[in-house]
Design an enzyme around this catalytic site. Structure first.
Site, PDB file in Angstrom:
ATOM      1  N   CYS A   1      13.206  12.828  -6.506  1.00 32.28           N
ATOM      2  CA  CYS A   1      13.828  13.534  -7.631  1.00 32.28           C
ATOM      3  C   CYS A   1      14.208  12.522  -8.718  1.00 32.28           C
ATOM      4  O   CYS A   1      14.877  11.521  -8.434  1.00 32.28           O
ATOM      5  CB  CYS A   1      15.083  14.277  -7.153  1.00 32.28           C
TER       6      CYS A   1
ATOM      7  N   ASN B   1       0.822  -1.206   0.000  1.00 31.08           N
ATOM      8  CA  ASN B   1       0.000   0.000   0.000  1.00 31.08           C
ATOM      9  C   ASN B   1       0.857   1.257   0.000  1.00 31.08           C
ATOM     10  O   ASN B   1       1.978   1.247   0.524  1.00 31.08           O
ATOM     11  CB  ASN B   1      -0.939   0.003   1.216  1.00 31.08           C
TER      12      ASN B   1
ATOM     13  N   CYS C   1      18.418  12.920  -8.981  1.00 31.54           N
ATOM     14  CA  CYS C   1      19.383  12.485  -7.938  1.00 31.54           C
ATOM     15  C   CYS C   1      18.738  11.560  -6.909  1.00 31.54           C
ATOM     16  O   CYS C   1      19.403  11.077  -5.999  1.00 31.54           O
ATOM     17  CB  CYS C   1      19.984  13.721  -7.245  1.00 31.54           C
TER      18      CYS C   1
ATOM     19  N   ALA D   1     -10.697  -7.465   7.412  1.00 27.32           N
ATOM     20  CA  ALA D   1      -9.439  -7.369   8.179  1.00 27.32           C
ATOM     21  C   ALA D   1      -9.638  -6.641   9.509  1.00 27.32           C
ATOM     22  O   ALA D   1      -9.163  -7.097  10.556  1.00 27.32           O
ATOM     23  CB  ALA D   1      -8.395  -6.650   7.324  1.00 27.32           C
TER      24      ALA D   1
ATOM     25  N   GLY E   1      -5.361  -8.986   3.345  1.00 24.53           N
ATOM     26  CA  GLY E   1      -6.016  -8.119   2.359  1.00 24.53           C
ATOM     27  C   GLY E   1      -5.264  -7.923   1.065  1.00 24.53           C
ATOM     28  O   GLY E   1      -5.149  -6.810   0.559  1.00 24.53           O
TER      29      GLY E   1
ATOM     30  N   HIS F   1       5.950  -0.597  -2.674  1.00 29.28           N
ATOM     31  CA  HIS F   1       5.425   0.128  -3.845  1.00 29.28           C
ATOM     32  C   HIS F   1       5.472   1.628  -3.623  1.00 29.28           C
ATOM     33  O   HIS F   1       4.785   2.375  -4.320  1.00 29.28           O
ATOM     34  CB  HIS F   1       3.985  -0.323  -4.141  1.00 29.28           C
TER      35      HIS F   1
ATOM     36  N   CYS G   1      19.184  19.328  -6.337  1.00 24.98           N
ATOM     37  CA  CYS G   1      19.858  19.476  -7.649  1.00 24.98           C
ATOM     38  C   CYS G   1      19.007  20.204  -8.677  1.00 24.98           C
ATOM     39  O   CYS G   1      19.409  20.336  -9.847  1.00 24.98           O
ATOM     40  CB  CYS G   1      20.229  18.074  -8.174  1.00 24.98           C
TER      41      CYS G   1
ATOM     42  N   ASP H   1      -0.476   4.118   1.178  1.00 20.78           N
ATOM     43  CA  ASP H   1      -1.012   5.040   2.192  1.00 20.78           C
ATOM     44  C   ASP H   1      -0.105   4.995   3.423  1.00 20.78           C
ATOM     45  O   ASP H   1       0.866   4.230   3.463  1.00 20.78           O
ATOM     46  CB  ASP H   1      -2.465   4.644   2.559  1.00 20.78           C
TER      47      ASP H   1
HETATM   48  C1  BV8 Z   1       7.736  -4.742 -12.453  1.00 25.27           C
HETATM   49  C2  BV8 Z   1       1.186   1.574  -6.970  1.00 25.27           C
HETATM   50  C3  BV8 Z   1       9.671  -4.957 -13.839  1.00 25.27           C
HETATM   51  C4  BV8 Z   1       0.537   2.552  -7.835  1.00 25.27           C
HETATM   52  C5  BV8 Z   1       0.902  -0.665  -7.850  1.00 25.27           C
HETATM   53  C6  BV8 Z   1       2.170 -10.912 -16.333  1.00 25.27           C
HETATM   54  C7  BV8 Z   1       2.323 -11.866 -15.346  1.00 25.27           C
HETATM   55  C8  BV8 Z   1       2.982 -11.566 -14.164  1.00 25.27           C
HETATM   56  C9  BV8 Z   1       3.491 -10.277 -13.928  1.00 25.27           C
HETATM   57  C10 BV8 Z   1       3.309  -9.329 -14.906  1.00 25.27           C
HETATM   58  C11 BV8 Z   1       2.658  -9.628 -16.099  1.00 25.27           C
HETATM   59  N1  BV8 Z   1       2.628  -8.501 -16.838  1.00 25.27           N
HETATM   60  C12 BV8 Z   1       3.232  -7.507 -16.158  1.00 25.27           C
HETATM   61  C13 BV8 Z   1       3.660  -8.001 -14.991  1.00 25.27           C
HETATM   62  C14 BV8 Z   1       4.382  -7.264 -13.944  1.00 25.27           C
HETATM   63  C15 BV8 Z   1       3.413  -6.403 -13.131  1.00 25.27           C
HETATM   64  C16 BV8 Z   1       2.299  -7.254 -12.564  1.00 25.27           C
HETATM   65  O1  BV8 Z   1       2.506  -7.991 -11.621  1.00 25.27           O
HETATM   66  N2  BV8 Z   1       1.093  -7.116 -13.141  1.00 25.27           N
HETATM   67  C17 BV8 Z   1      -0.011  -7.912 -12.658  1.00 25.27           C
HETATM   68  C18 BV8 Z   1      -1.301  -7.083 -12.757  1.00 25.27           C
HETATM   69  C19 BV8 Z   1      -0.126  -9.179 -13.482  1.00 25.27           C
HETATM   70  N3  BV8 Z   1       4.203  -5.862 -12.047  1.00 25.27           N
HETATM   71  C20 BV8 Z   1       4.845  -4.690 -12.240  1.00 25.27           C
HETATM   72  O2  BV8 Z   1       4.724  -3.989 -13.216  1.00 25.27           O
HETATM   73  C21 BV8 Z   1       5.799  -4.280 -11.129  1.00 25.27           C
HETATM   74  N4  BV8 Z   1       7.046  -3.889 -11.712  1.00 25.27           N
HETATM   75  O3  BV8 Z   1       7.429  -5.887 -12.633  1.00 25.27           O
HETATM   76  O4  BV8 Z   1       8.824  -4.141 -13.010  1.00 25.27           O
HETATM   77  C22 BV8 Z   1      10.947  -4.225 -13.935  1.00 25.27           C
HETATM   78  C23 BV8 Z   1      12.082  -4.790 -13.347  1.00 25.27           C
HETATM   79  C24 BV8 Z   1      13.293  -4.123 -13.477  1.00 25.27           C
HETATM   80  C25 BV8 Z   1      13.360  -2.903 -14.156  1.00 25.27           C
HETATM   81  C26 BV8 Z   1      12.195  -2.330 -14.716  1.00 25.27           C
HETATM   82  C27 BV8 Z   1      10.972  -2.990 -14.596  1.00 25.27           C
HETATM   83  C28 BV8 Z   1       5.265  -3.055 -10.409  1.00 25.27           C
HETATM   84  C29 BV8 Z   1       4.020  -3.444  -9.635  1.00 25.27           C
HETATM   85  C30 BV8 Z   1       3.600  -2.270  -8.756  1.00 25.27           C
HETATM   86  C31 BV8 Z   1       2.501  -1.555  -9.434  1.00 25.27           C
HETATM   87  N5  BV8 Z   1       1.972  -0.530  -8.550  1.00 25.27           N
HETATM   88  N6  BV8 Z   1       0.448   0.331  -7.088  1.00 25.27           N
HETATM   89  C32 BV8 Z   1      -0.841   2.784  -7.350  1.00 25.27           C
HETATM   90  O5  BV8 Z   1      -1.109   2.472  -6.174  1.00 25.27           O
HETATM   91  O6  BV8 Z   1      -1.622   3.265  -8.173  1.00 25.27           O
HETATM   92  S1  BV8 Z   1       0.088  -2.128  -7.907  1.00 25.27           S
HETATM   93  C33 BV8 Z   1      -1.407  -2.096  -7.077  1.00 25.27           C
HETATM   94  O7  BV8 Z   1      -1.896  -3.458  -7.055  1.00 25.27           O
HETATM   95  C34 BV8 Z   1      -1.296  -1.769  -5.622  1.00 25.27           C
HETATM   96  O8  BV8 Z   1      -0.192  -1.046  -5.248  1.00 25.27           O
HETATM   97  C35 BV8 Z   1      -1.248  -3.089  -4.917  1.00 25.27           C
HETATM   98  O9  BV8 Z   1      -0.016  -3.230  -4.348  1.00 25.27           O
HETATM   99  C36 BV8 Z   1      -1.256  -4.078  -5.995  1.00 25.27           C
HETATM  100  C37 BV8 Z   1      -1.882  -5.397  -5.567  1.00 25.27           C
HETATM  101  O10 BV8 Z   1      -3.153  -5.194  -5.182  1.00 25.27           O
HETATM  102  P1  BV8 Z   1      -3.675  -5.612  -3.705  1.00 25.27           P
HETATM  103  O11 BV8 Z   1      -2.982  -4.764  -2.717  1.00 25.27           O
HETATM  104  O12 BV8 Z   1      -3.587  -7.059  -3.515  1.00 25.27           O
HETATM  105  O13 BV8 Z   1      -5.148  -5.103  -3.841  1.00 25.27           O
HETATM  106  P2  BV8 Z   1      -6.302  -5.740  -4.715  1.00 25.27           P
HETATM  107  O14 BV8 Z   1      -7.316  -4.687  -4.902  1.00 25.27           O
HETATM  108  O15 BV8 Z   1      -5.739  -6.460  -5.896  1.00 25.27           O
HETATM  109  O16 BV8 Z   1      -6.881  -6.876  -3.753  1.00 25.27           O
HETATM  110  C38 BV8 Z   1      -7.500  -6.508  -2.542  1.00 25.27           C
HETATM  111  C39 BV8 Z   1      -7.647  -7.777  -1.741  1.00 25.27           C
HETATM  112  O17 BV8 Z   1      -8.190  -7.444  -0.464  1.00 25.27           O
HETATM  113  C40 BV8 Z   1      -8.597  -8.773  -2.372  1.00 25.27           C
HETATM  114  O18 BV8 Z   1      -8.080 -10.080  -2.232  1.00 25.27           O
HETATM  115  C41 BV8 Z   1      -9.889  -8.617  -1.529  1.00 25.27           C
HETATM  116  O19 BV8 Z   1     -10.591  -9.855  -1.410  1.00 25.27           O
HETATM  117  C42 BV8 Z   1      -9.334  -8.229  -0.198  1.00 25.27           C
HETATM  118  N7  BV8 Z   1     -10.212  -7.385   0.622  1.00 25.27           N
HETATM  119  C43 BV8 Z   1     -11.014  -6.380   0.203  1.00 25.27           C
HETATM  120  N8  BV8 Z   1     -11.598  -5.802   1.284  1.00 25.27           N
HETATM  121  C44 BV8 Z   1     -11.132  -6.445   2.392  1.00 25.27           C
HETATM  122  C45 BV8 Z   1     -10.233  -7.451   1.966  1.00 25.27           C
HETATM  123  N9  BV8 Z   1      -9.600  -8.277   2.820  1.00 25.27           N
HETATM  124  C46 BV8 Z   1      -9.850  -8.105   4.143  1.00 25.27           C
HETATM  125  N10 BV8 Z   1     -10.695  -7.156   4.623  1.00 25.27           N
HETATM  126  C47 BV8 Z   1     -11.341  -6.323   3.789  1.00 25.27           C
HETATM  127  N11 BV8 Z   1     -12.196  -5.405   4.288  1.00 25.27           N
HETATM  128 ZN    ZN Z   2      17.678  16.068  -7.241  1.00 26.54          ZN
END
Ligand code: BV8
Ligand code: ZN
Length: 278
Positions: free
Chosen positions: A132, A107, A135, A258, A214, A124, A177, A109
Site C-alpha cells: 500500500c 531477484n 500505509c 549456476a 549470477g 529489491h 486503509c 522471483d
Molecule cells: C537507489 C527491480 C537511491 C525491478 C531492479 C550511477 C552510478 C552508480 C549508481 C547509480 C548511478 N545512477 C543511478 C544509480 C543508482 C541505481 C544503479 O545502481 N544504477 C546502475 C544501473 C548504475 N540504483 C538504484 O536506483 C537503486 N536505488 O539508488 O535509490 C535512493 C536512496 C534514498 C531515497 C531514494 C532513492 C535501486 C536499484 C534497484 C533497481 N531494481 N530490479 C525489476 O526487476 O524490474 S535492478 C535489476 O538489476 C535487478 O533487480 C537486479 O537486481 C539488478 C542487477 O542485475 P543482476 O541481478 O546482477 O542481473 P544482470 O542481468 O545485471 O547480470 C546477470 C549476471 O548473471 C551476469 O553477470 C551474467 O554473466 C550472469 N549469468 C547469466 N546467466 C548465468 C549467469 N551466471 C551463472 N549462471 C548462469 N546461467
Molecule cells: Zn493501506
C-alpha cells in the site's frame, strides 16, 4: 570449471561457521527467467530508462500503453512458468545442512523459497507482493493472483488514467486503509526497503564465506554487499558465466552456469561431507 576449485570451495563451505549467498538474475536464468543485461536480456527489449523506473514507465504508459502491458505480461509469465533449478535446490539443501544461514537476493522471483530456502532477504522486493502506497500494508498475491492480473491486462481497457492510478485499479485497494496498492518491487531511483537492507548488511558483515552467484555487480547499493563481506574477512566465492566487477575480490572464481556448478558442488560436498563426517 576445474575440479580442484570445486574441492576448495567445498572445503571452505565445510569449514565455514556462517556461509551466506548473494544472488542476482543469473541464478534464475536456467529456470527460464531472462537476466537483465547481456544477450537477450530484459533490458534489450525493454530499456531500463523507460521500463526500470516509475517515471519512465509512466511516460511509456502515456505514449504506448500496449507496450507497458506487454512488459508486465512478459515479466509475469516468465515468473509464473519458472521452477527452481539445481542452484536454488542446492542452496536449499545447504540451508538444511545448516551450512548456509541466509540468502540475500536482488531477484524479485520466488525461486529461492521454492528451492527450499527459508531465510531469504529480498533487497529489491518481490513480484508476488503488493504494497500500500499510503500505509505500507503488504498483500501476498500468490501465483493465482498474478495469473488474474495477466488475464485482466487483456480485458481491462486502460482508461486514459495515469500509470500508477491504472496499476491501483489492477491491484485493487488496500484492505487496511483503502489506499492505492503498487507492486512491492524496488524500481531504479527508489530506496531499498530499510529492514531488508539492514538485515542484508548484518548478514554480510557476520559471515565467513559468501557465495556470490549470477550477478553483474553493477547495481548499487546492492553491489556493496560482497565488498562488506570481504571487508569483514569472509572468503568470496564468485559463480558466474563471465567476469564481473566483483571478480577482483573473489577468493575463488568458478566460471560456469549456476545450475550446473551448484549441482556439482553440492554432490561433491555430500560425498566429502559424509566421507569426512560420516
Ligand atoms: C537507489 C527491480 C537511491 C525491478 C531492479 C550511477 C552510478 C552508480 C549508481 C547509480 C548511478 N545512477 C543511478 C544509480 C543508482 C541505481 C544503479 O545502481 N544504477 C546502475 C544501473 C548504475 N540504483 C538504484 O536506483 C537503486 N536505488 O539508488 O535509490 C535512493 C536512496 C534514498 C531515497 C531514494 C532513492 C535501486 C536499484 C534497484 C533497481 N531494481 N530490479 C525489476 O526487476 O524490474 S535492478 C535489476 O538489476 C535487478 O533487480 C537486479 O537486481 C539488478 C542487477 O542485475 P543482476 O541481478 O546482477 O542481473 P544482470 O542481468 O545485471 O547480470 C546477470 C549476471 O548473471 C551476469 O553477470 C551474467 O554473466 C550472469 N549469468 C547469466 N546467466 C548465468 C549467469 N551466471 C551463472 N549462471 C548462469 N546461467
Ligand atoms: Zn493501506
Amino acid at each position: 570449471m576445474e575440479e580442484k576449485d570445486l574441492e576448495q570451495v567445498v572445503r571452505g563451505l565445510l569449514r565455514a561457521k556462517k556461509a551466506v549467498a548473494f544472488t542476482g538474475a543469473g541464478i534464475s536464468a536456467e529456470s527460464g527467467i531472462p537476466t537483465f543485461r547481456g544477450e537477450g536480456g530484459v533490458w534489450d527489449k525493454y530499456p531500463p530508462s523507460r521500463f526500470g523506473n516509475l517515471l519512465g514507465l509512466s511516460w511509456e504508459w502515456l505514449v504506448n500503453p500496449g507496450r507497458v502491458k506487454d512488459f508486465i505480461k512478459d515479466v509475469l509469465e516468465a515468473f509464473l512458468q519458472a521452477q527452481p533449478n539445481p542452484a536454488h535446490l542446492a542452496l536449499g539443501r545447504l540451508e538444511a545442512l545448516r551450512i548456509l544461514k541466509s540468502v540475500i537476493t536482488q531477484n524479485i522471483d520466488n525461486l529461492h523459497e521454492k528451492g527450499g530456502c527459508h531465510k531469504v532477504i529480498k533487497i529489491h522486493g518481490s513480484l508476488d507482493r503488493a504494497r500500500c502506497s499510503r500505509c505500507g500494508a503488504l498483500r501476498l498475491m500468490g501465483d493465482q493472483g498474478l495469473r488474474e492480473i495477466v488475464q485482466s491486462l487483456g480485458i481491462r481497457k486502460g482508461r486514459r488514467v495515469g500509470f500508477l492510478k491504472w496499476l491501483g485499479y489492477l491491484l485493487g485497494e488496500c484492505e487496511s486503509c483503502g489506499g492505492r496498492m503498487r507492486p512491492d518491487i524496488v524500481f531504479f531511483y527508489e530506496a531499498l526497503p530499510m529492514d531488508a537492507w539492514s538485515q542484508a548488511m548484518a548478514e554480510a558483515q557476520s559471515c565467513d564465506l559468501m557465495l556470490v552467484i549470477g550477478t553483474s555487480g553493477i547495481v548499487y547499493p546492492a553491489a556493496q554487499i560482497p565488498f562488506l563481506a570481504k571487508r569483514a574477512g569472509a572468503e568470496i566465492v564468485e559463480i558466474n558465466q563471465e567476469v564481473s566487477p566483483l571478480s577482483r575480490i573473489a577468493t575463488y572464481r568458478i566460471e560456469g552456469p549456476a545450475g550446473e556448478t551448484m549441482g556439482k558442488l553440492f554432490s561433491l560436498l555430500e560425498s566429502k561431507n559424509f566421507r569426512e563426517w560420516g
